[in-house]
Design an enzyme around this catalytic site. Structure first.
Site, PDB file in Angstrom:
ATOM      1  CB  CYS A 106      41.538  42.426  42.181  1.00 50.88           C
ATOM      2  SG  CYS A 106      40.790  41.084  41.324  1.00 50.88           S
ATOM      3  CG  HIS A 136      34.200  42.008  39.622  1.00 47.64           C
ATOM      4  ND1 HIS A 136      35.165  41.908  40.600  1.00 47.64           N
ATOM      5  CD2 HIS A 136      33.233  42.808  40.126  1.00 47.64           C
ATOM      6  CE1 HIS A 136      34.789  42.619  41.661  1.00 47.64           C
ATOM      7  NE2 HIS A 136      33.624  43.164  41.404  1.00 47.64           N
TER       8      HIS A 136
HETATM    9  C1  CIR Z   1      34.894  41.186  46.895  1.00 43.33           C
HETATM   10  O1  CIR Z   1      34.047  40.295  46.907  1.00 43.33           O
HETATM   11  O2  CIR Z   1      34.612  42.364  46.671  1.00 43.33           O
HETATM   12  C2  CIR Z   1      36.310  40.808  47.197  1.00 43.33           C
HETATM   13  N1  CIR Z   1      36.349  39.730  48.131  1.00 43.33           N
HETATM   14  C3  CIR Z   1      37.037  40.411  45.934  1.00 43.33           C
HETATM   15  C4  CIR Z   1      37.192  41.544  44.956  1.00 43.33           C
HETATM   16  C5  CIR Z   1      38.009  41.175  43.797  1.00 43.33           C
HETATM   17  N2  CIR Z   1      38.169  42.267  42.915  1.00 43.33           N
HETATM   18  C6  CIR Z   1      38.202  42.176  41.598  1.00 43.33           C
HETATM   19  O3  CIR Z   1      37.988  41.124  41.036  1.00 43.33           O
HETATM   20  N3  CIR Z   1      38.369  43.286  40.910  1.00 43.33           N
END
Ligand code: CIR
Length: 254
Positions: A247, A160
């Protein structure tokens, strides 16, 4: 009052989505212990916690940041790029409804909150594997009436935009310049992560303090030398699910 919306780590987190990391075993108890530590850090900074119950069948549901963007004027419920994550939105929308007018990203738009970096009225959207230009266009139309400007920023090499860059002070960004071009951000100061600590650019700014993982001691030392106030938390277990400190919460005033 400042609220932090969080959600308990799912028992199925081992089945999480991964984009740039190899799958390794995740110790659920350790992940939950670290999540507790994170919530305690937010409380110590004066936030009121709004903790959603576990979603046993939604592996990534602890990462609430990805399913909504909460602004002073409204909340935008996203449409996460990973199909397995779309069912996470309903409960977060329900929790935010008492606080904000809800707006929605519609198909075929895809947007993960991790790709949204807001600096005042300027909103940068990372064009990543999870977020497309269509969603950025929708966001621009939804937020224009409130005076926001949306700009798309290419991101490469990480999940991200906020894996690559986060705000750590009124006019300062913490950045990994390998993953995003510094020049897009205009007139701000930068602190670069240590080259050996690629994932060190994600910090959660609460007023004048950052919540920051203990995993990046060299970058942390740099931040301390630059006078940044830090509350350190262990976050390496959830990092195995490609999650970082921004997150795991949605922060908003209520
Ligand atoms: C994903 O791949 O969507 C989750 N395993 C990790 C999301 C992490 N979120 C973030 O960086 N905002």
């Amino acid at each position: 009052m400042l609220v932090a919306l969080t959600r308990q780590v799912s028992r199925s987190i081992a089945n999480c989505e991964l984009a740039f990391l190899e799958r390794v075993p995740i110790d659920i108890n350790r992940a939950r212990g670290q999540h507790d530590q994170y919530e305690a850090a937010l409380k110590s900074l004066g936030l009121t916690l709004l903790c959603l119950p576990e979603e046993p069948d939604l592996p990534d549901s602890v990462f609430v940041e990805d399913v909504a963007l909460v602004l002073d004027e409204c909340a935008v419920i996203t449409r996460p790029g990973a199909a397995s994550r779309r069912a996470e939105t309903a409960s977060v929308a329900g929790a935010l409804a008492p606080y904000r007018q809800l707006l929605h990203i519609e198909p075929p738009g895809c947007l993960d909150g991790g790709d949204v970096l807001r600096l005042g009225k300027q909103i940068y959207i990372g064009q990543s594997q999870r977020t497309n230009a269509g969603a950025a266009g929708q966001l621009q139309r939804l937020l224009e009436p409130f005076g926001y400007e949306v700009e798309v920023v290419p991101v490469a090499g990480c999940l991200h935009l906020k894996s690559a860059v986060t705000q750590i002070g009124p006019d300062t960004l913490l950045i990994n310049p390998q993953w995003v071009d510094k020049r897009v951000f205009g007139n701000v100061k930068f602190i670069e992560v240590e080259a050996s600590e690629g994932y060190a650019a994600n910090a959660l700014l609460i007023r004048n303090t950052i919540v920051y993982p203990t995993s990046f001691p060299k970058t942390q030392e740099r931040l301390v030398r630059r006078g940044i106030e830090i509350v350190a938390v262990e976050a390496d277990e959830l990092a195995k699910a490609e999650g970082a400190v921004t997150c795991c919460s949605l922060i908003f005033s209520a």
